[in-house]
Design a protein around this motif. Structure first.
Motif, mmCIF file in Angstrom:
data_model
loop_
_atom_site.group_PDB
_atom_site.id
_atom_site.type_symbol
_atom_site.label_atom_id
_atom_site.label_comp_id
_atom_site.label_asym_id
_atom_site.label_seq_id
_atom_site.Cartn_x
_atom_site.Cartn_y
_atom_site.Cartn_z
ATOM 1 N N THR A 145 -7.189 12.414 3.350
ATOM 2 C CA THR A 145 -6.290 11.262 3.374
ATOM 3 C C THR A 145 -6.554 10.390 2.157
ATOM 4 O O THR A 145 -7.651 10.398 1.594
ATOM 5 C CB THR A 145 -6.467 10.410 4.642
ATOM 6 O OG1 THR A 145 -7.802 9.867 4.673
ATOM 7 C CG2 THR A 145 -6.246 11.234 5.908
ATOM 8 N N HIS B 74 -5.490 6.301 0.587
ATOM 9 C CA HIS B 74 -4.900 4.992 0.878
ATOM 10 C C HIS B 74 -5.180 4.099 -0.327
ATOM 11 O O HIS B 74 -6.335 3.835 -0.646
ATOM 12 C CB HIS B 74 -5.529 4.426 2.152
ATOM 13 C CG HIS B 74 -4.864 3.202 2.671
ATOM 14 N ND1 HIS B 74 -5.285 2.553 3.814
ATOM 15 C CD2 HIS B 74 -3.812 2.493 2.207
ATOM 16 C CE1 HIS B 74 -4.517 1.502 4.031
ATOM 17 N NE2 HIS B 74 -3.616 1.441 3.065
ATOM 18 N N SER C 225 0.814 -1.214 0.000
ATOM 19 C CA SER C 225 0.000 0.000 0.000
ATOM 20 C C SER C 225 0.844 1.260 0.000
ATOM 21 O O SER C 225 2.044 1.244 0.286
ATOM 22 C CB SER C 225 -0.936 0.014 1.218
ATOM 23 O OG SER C 225 -0.182 0.113 2.409
ATOM 24 N N GLU D 228 0.078 5.294 1.560
ATOM 25 C CA GLU D 228 -0.831 6.143 2.330
ATOM 26 C C GLU D 228 -0.292 7.555 2.344
ATOM 27 O O GLU D 228 0.923 7.773 2.408
ATOM 28 C CB GLU D 228 -0.969 5.630 3.759
ATOM 29 C CG GLU D 228 -1.464 4.205 3.874
ATOM 30 C CD GLU D 228 -1.399 3.690 5.296
ATOM 31 O OE1 GLU D 228 -1.747 4.460 6.212
ATOM 32 O OE2 GLU D 228 -0.992 2.537 5.491
#
Length: 221
Positions: free
Chosen positions: A164, A166, A154, A156
């Motif tokens: 945000t 992700h 991932s 982020e």
């Protein structure tokens, strides 16, 4: 992407309660009410449509950076193919936060999208491309790599304003997913929307979430 890992006394009877216990209970309730009243349970007024447009822009930017030549239409097909808006409840700030009921009229909007049948050979360069694009666009990358516990890969990131993002690849399902969220806000149409709902339904109901259409299609670069 490299192989770096992100370790991301006596009984008083069945109904009896001592005076001290009653006073203690009353004091606890009073303190709780005072704490609740002293918290700031307000959020800025932001039209959900405006927030949705911004999230769609961020999602499109990240999606284009994947380098995968597939268009993802707005809507829900199944757990492995979708592009939708959703929202979470917002709670008063402070010590008791989640013990309190949600703030009526407040919402935390997000956009979630998922692509199926994405191989590792495509997923890892895609995540690297997202990381580089986010950095170039002023995002602060807070995580990047493989999680040892879940085996997921991932990236982020976050940016000013409470946004945000992700993006995750799940090897088990060959699934690449994005999640972009905004901070809590008040719907300026509240409480009118609730009143309209009550007139339509014939009963009082709480604010569930903003009513939005599906996001626009996500397209490759």
């Amino acid at each position: 992407m490299t192989e770096s890992e992100v370790s991301t006394g006596k009984s008083r009877g069945r109904w009896g309660v001592g005076c001290a216990g009653v006073l203690g209970l009353l004091l606890t309730v009073a303190m709780g009410m005072l704490a609740y009243a002293s918290t700031d349970s307000t959020y800025p007024d932001v039209d959900p449509e405006k927030t949705a447009r911004r999230l769609s822009g961020y999602s499109q930017d990240a999606y284009a950076a994947l380098g995968i030549d597939r268009t993802l239409e707005g809507g829900y097909v199944d757990d492995s193919t979708h592009n939708t808006f959703g929202s979470n409840d917002c709670y008063p700030d402070g010590l008791f936060s989640f013990a309190d009921p949600p703030v009526d009229g407040a919402y935390r909007l997000y956009q979630r999208w998922t692509l199926s049948k994405v191989r590792k050979a495509d997923a890892l360069p895609a995540l690297r491309g997202v990381r580089d694009r986010l950095k170039a666009k002023g995002w602060r990358v807070t995580g990047y790599g493989r999680n040892k516990q879940t085996e997921e890969w991932s990236v982020e990131a976050e940016r000013d304003g409470g946004y945000t993002i992700h993006v995750t690849w799940e090897p088990e399902f060959q699934r690449l997913s994005g999640f972009v969220s905004a901070s809590c806000a008040m719907d300026p149409g509240w409480p009118e929307k609730k009143r309209e709902q009550e007139r339509e339904n014939g009963y009082s109901d709480s604010y569930d979430e903003p009513t939005l259409n599906f996001p626009p299609a996500l397209t490759p670069a």
